[in-house]
Design an enzyme around this catalytic site. Structure first.
Site, PDB file in Angstrom:
ATOM      1  N   ILE A 286       0.862  -1.400  -0.122  1.00 21.39           N
ATOM      2  CA  ILE A 286       0.208   0.000   0.114  1.00 21.39           C
ATOM      3  C   ILE A 286       0.799   1.324  -0.019  1.00 21.39           C
ATOM      4  CG2 ILE A 286      -0.350   0.111   2.401  1.00 21.39           C
ATOM      5  CD1 ILE A 286      -3.114   0.889   2.155  1.00 21.39           C
ATOM      6  N   CYS A 287       0.275   2.301  -0.565  1.00 23.87           N
ATOM      7  CA  CYS A 287       0.944   3.610  -0.303  1.00 23.87           C
ATOM      8  C   CYS A 287       2.068   3.732  -1.655  1.00 23.87           C
ATOM      9  CB  CYS A 287       1.346   4.062   0.981  1.00 23.87           C
ATOM     10  SG  CYS A 287       1.738   5.889   1.006  1.00 23.87           S
ATOM     11  N   ILE A 288       3.235   4.090  -1.137  1.00 21.40           N
ATOM     12  CA  ILE A 288       4.516   4.107  -1.714  1.00 21.40           C
ATOM     13  C   ILE A 288       5.200   2.779  -2.086  1.00 21.40           C
ATOM     14  CG2 ILE A 288       6.080   4.655  -0.030  1.00 21.40           C
ATOM     15  CD1 ILE A 288       5.812   6.229  -3.545  1.00 21.40           C
TER      16      ILE A 288
END
Length: 218
Positions: A146-148
């Site tokens: 998730i995210c970066i």
């Protein structure tokens, strides 16, 4: 005449109130909506998941929200990082880490989850993480990010031809470029599932991300 109208009005009001009370009681008996049942049932009893986060500045919501959802579903969670001790989130959350990324034995786990945050790449964008990612895919286990952190999956070479999402902003599209340069098919969605690879685009997607992991492990 007026008394009769008032009496009829009272009867009508009581009838309406009764309908609402009945509907409320019926809903309680039926239980939570399907989406809520997903996170409350023990669908993952016996499943073990290792969650990997940055020792400093992981994104708090992306760790704590899915962890709660997964544990409520019956999963056992272990947390790994690039160091052992007390990991500190970007918002001050604390997590006890007793397992190094380099020491992860995938035979012990059914899924691997990478958490993002401002410290993610500095702490986890390395060969230890790449090996875990590659081994997870080669062993046909669930891999979530998730995210970066999906950029780590991309650099590890497992997103070639796969649909995926990642954190981005109007001013910074660099993460999308990393995915596409490594063969991923970027989709501008909160959560993308392609086979056993699950990607989320940031903290707002944390709940949906956790629920997608449950679905993949059922």
């Amino acid at each position: 005449m007026k008394k009769g109208l008032i009496f009829i009005l009272i009867i009508v009001i009581l009838g309406i109130v009764g309908v609402f009370v009945y509907q409320s009681l019926t809903k309680e008996k039926e239980g939570a909506p399907p989406g809520e049942k997903l996170t409350m049932g023990k669908n993952l009893e016996g499943k073990k998941i290792v969650v990997i986060l940055a020792f400093k500045d992981f994104r708090d919501e992306e760790y704590f929200v899915p962890k709660e959802i997964l544990e409520k579903a019956g999963a056992e969670i272990k947390t790994a990082s690039n160091k052992t001790g007390t990991a500190i989130g970007a918002d001050g959350g604390e997590v006890n880490v007793g397992l190094l990324v380099s020491e992860i034995n995938l035979a012990d786990f059914d899924a691997v989850v990478f958490i993002g945050g401002p410290g993610c790449l500095e702490n986890l964008d390395n060969n230890n993480s790449y090996k875990v990612v590659q081994d997870t895919v080669s062993q046909n286990k669930v891999l979530a990010s998730i995210c970066i952190s999906p950029t780590i999956l991309a650099k590890a070479g497992v997103l070639q031809g796969k649909k995926a999402t990642v954190w981005t902003s109007p001013m910074d599209k660099s993460a999308v470029k990393i995915l596409e340069d490594n063969g991923a098919i970027y989709e501008d969605k909160s959560v993308v599932v392609d086979g056993k690879i699950i990607t989320g685009n940031g903290p707002e997607a944390s709940k949906e991300f956790g629920e997608a992991i449950i679905e993949a492990l059922k």
